[in-house]
Write a protein that holds these residues in place. Structure first.
Motif, short mmCIF file in Angstrom:
data_model
loop_
_atom_site.label_atom_id
_atom_site.label_comp_id
_atom_site.label_asym_id
_atom_site.label_seq_id
_atom_site.Cartn_x
_atom_site.Cartn_y
_atom_site.Cartn_z
N THR A 18 0.83 -1.21 0.00
CA THR A 18 0.00 0.00 0.00
C THR A 18 0.86 1.25 0.00
O THR A 18 0.59 2.23 -0.72
CB THR A 18 -0.93 0.00 1.22
OG1 THR A 18 -1.74 -1.19 1.20
CG2 THR A 18 -1.83 1.22 1.23
N ALA A 19 1.94 1.23 0.80
CA ALA A 19 2.83 2.39 0.83
C ALA A 19 3.51 2.61 -0.51
O ALA A 19 3.66 3.75 -0.98
CB ALA A 19 3.87 2.19 1.93
N ILE A 20 3.91 1.51 -1.17
CA ILE A 20 4.52 1.64 -2.50
C ILE A 20 3.52 2.21 -3.49
O ILE A 20 3.86 3.07 -4.33
CB ILE A 20 5.06 0.27 -2.96
CG1 ILE A 20 6.25 -0.16 -2.09
CG2 ILE A 20 5.47 0.31 -4.42
CD1 ILE A 20 6.77 -1.53 -2.40
N LEU B 168 -1.45 -1.79 -7.87
CA LEU B 168 -0.17 -2.17 -7.26
C LEU B 168 -0.32 -2.68 -5.83
O LEU B 168 0.58 -3.37 -5.32
CB LEU B 168 0.78 -0.96 -7.26
CG LEU B 168 1.29 -0.51 -8.63
CD1 LEU B 168 2.18 0.71 -8.48
CD2 LEU B 168 2.04 -1.64 -9.34
N VAL B 169 -1.44 -2.37 -5.18
CA VAL B 169 -1.65 -2.87 -3.82
C VAL B 169 -1.69 -4.40 -3.82
O VAL B 169 -1.29 -5.04 -2.84
CB VAL B 169 -2.95 -2.28 -3.24
CG1 VAL B 169 -3.23 -2.86 -1.86
CG2 VAL B 169 -2.85 -0.77 -3.17
N ALA C 185 3.96 5.68 -5.49
CA ALA C 185 3.94 5.73 -6.95
C ALA C 185 2.87 6.71 -7.44
O ALA C 185 3.10 7.46 -8.41
CB ALA C 185 3.68 4.34 -7.51
N LEU C 186 1.71 6.73 -6.80
CA LEU C 186 0.64 7.66 -7.21
C LEU C 186 1.07 9.11 -7.02
O LEU C 186 0.83 9.96 -7.90
CB LEU C 186 -0.62 7.36 -6.41
CG LEU C 186 -1.83 8.26 -6.71
CD1 LEU C 186 -2.24 8.14 -8.17
CD2 LEU C 186 -2.99 7.92 -5.78
#
Length: 406
Positions: free
Chosen positions: A20-22, A66-67, A26-27
């Motif tokens: 989730t952090a990645i 991506l999550v 990225a967003l």
């Protein structure tokens, strides 16, 4: 444990939070990048532009996918690839939606094999670059189109490097665990061998001396009233045999109580040099023993010398216990080239009881000693009565060469 290691452990324990952090990171990068205009006004310096709403939607969709990159890497790659493909054809080609594809492709490469990484990477690179060149608003040679090749290649290469590193770490860990198991198994094997060796030694010592004590005590009890002098002599033999047993047991226990490996035994190990003394103890117990011992067979390695002595000791003990009161024994030790032949014969009428009486471990212990040196042992009844023990021992053995006990 350092702060970095503690943080890494926490992250590893919560993979969904890490993904989730990645995705959020990225967003943020894609949104910030979509507002930047590398050329600015008149192509000079940097400027600010307003991204298309469709680009923002595609960025959000790719980041949300991506999550789930860890649980469904190929599905996430397909979703992010589709979003990038739509952006390349219909939207602003400078919008950084391709960042989602790079992260998803890196995940796929890290979780599959190298062949799959090559196929998936080439497919993503070909489809995205071809669509941007053929159907995009920019010329086919624009740097934005060529950048897709570089970024997808970087993602696939980074994922393959991560997978290789994990494989190396896993192999190192497996080798360490295998080595640890091997050390533990070797330690258990050595302990079992040492226990077996101690059991054989104690059996030889106890069985021999207790058998002599039993015989002499019976003689003393039988002649106590009529022949007191002979009874005293028998009791003296009992005392001598018990003293010898106690001394050997004390030496064995003393070696066991030492914390480290002893540099040398407190007493020399018994060998063929004490063969006459051994035969004398049985003669004193009423067993006639004839010994034929060649002089040139006396200089033997310590391990072979000890095994030969123990075989004769155990064989004579069995004769004393099982062969009957009128039995006679013959002992022969002959060296023939690189071999030593040890033979113990008796003419007892019930000598075959040695193989079954009491379920003892005498013959088994002899066989284990001979096998440890690489020799052979033959035991069995003789034609016409009696029992025969015949051992062939090689003089040059691995055990004798290293000086280890048999």
């Amino acid at each position: 444990m350092s702060t970095f290691q503690r943080a890494r452990c926490r992250v590893t324990a919560h993979p969904f939070a890490l993904d989730t952090a990645i995705a959020v990171g990225a967003l943020v990068c894609m949104v910030v990048g979509s507002f930047a205009d590398p050329g600015g006004e008149h192509g000079v310096n940097w400027g600010v532009r307003t991204p298309d709403p469709l680009s923002l939607v595609l960025m959000t969709l790719g980041a949300a996918a991506l999550v789930f990159r860890r649980s469904a890497p190929r599905s996430v790659l397909a979703v992010t690839g589709t979003a990038t493909l739509v952006e390349s054809i219909t939207g602003d080609p400078r919008a950084p939606v391709a960042m989602c594809v790079v992260i998803a492709l890196c995940t796929v490469a890290a979780t599959t094999d190298r062949a799959t990484t090559w196929r998936v990477g080439l497919l993503a690179m070909t489809v995205l670059t071809g669509a941007a060149m053929l159907a995009g608003p920019l010329p086919w040679y624009a740097q934005e189109n060529l950048a897709i090749i570089a970024w997808t290649g970087i993602g696939a290469t980074a994922g393959d490097a991560i997978r290789s590193r994990r494989a190396v770490v896993r192999a190192i860990r497996e080798r360490a665990e295998r080595a640890e198991r091997t050390r533990e198994e070797e330690a258990r094997r050595r302990v079992a061998e040492e226990r077996l060796r101690i059991a054989r030694d104690l059996h030889d010592v106890v069985a021999h001396h207790i058998a002599l004590v039993n015989v002499q005590a019976g003689v003393a009890a039988h002649v106590m009233d009529k022949r007191p002098d002979q009874a005293k002599e028998a009791l003296a033999h009992v005392r001598e045999a018990s003293r010898s047993a106690l001394n050997e047991l004390r030496a064995t226990v003393g070696l066991l109580r030492q914390t480290g490996d002893p540099e040398a035994p407190t007493e020399p190990a018994p060998g063929l040099s004490r063969l006459d003394e051994l035969a004398g103890t049985f003669r004193n117990a009423g067993l006639p023993v004839e010994v034929a011992h060649a002089e040139h067979a006396g200089t033997l390695p310590a391990a072979v010398d000890l095994v030969a002595y123990r075989i004769i000791q155990e064989a004579l003990t069995n004769v004393q216990k099982h062969a009957g009161p009128d039995a006679k024994a013959e002992v022969s030790v002959v060296r023939v080239g690189p071999l030593v032949e040890v033979t113990v014969l008796d003419d007892g009428a019930t000598a075959d009881g040695a193989t079954t009486a009491g379920g003892g471990h005498g013959l088994l212990g002899m066989r284990e000693r001979v096998t440890a040196l690489g020799g052979s042992l033959t035991t069995g009844p003789r034609y016409g009565g009696g029992f025969r023990v015949h051992a062939i021992l090689p003089v040059k053995t691995r055990t004798a060469a290293t000086g280890e006990p048999a």
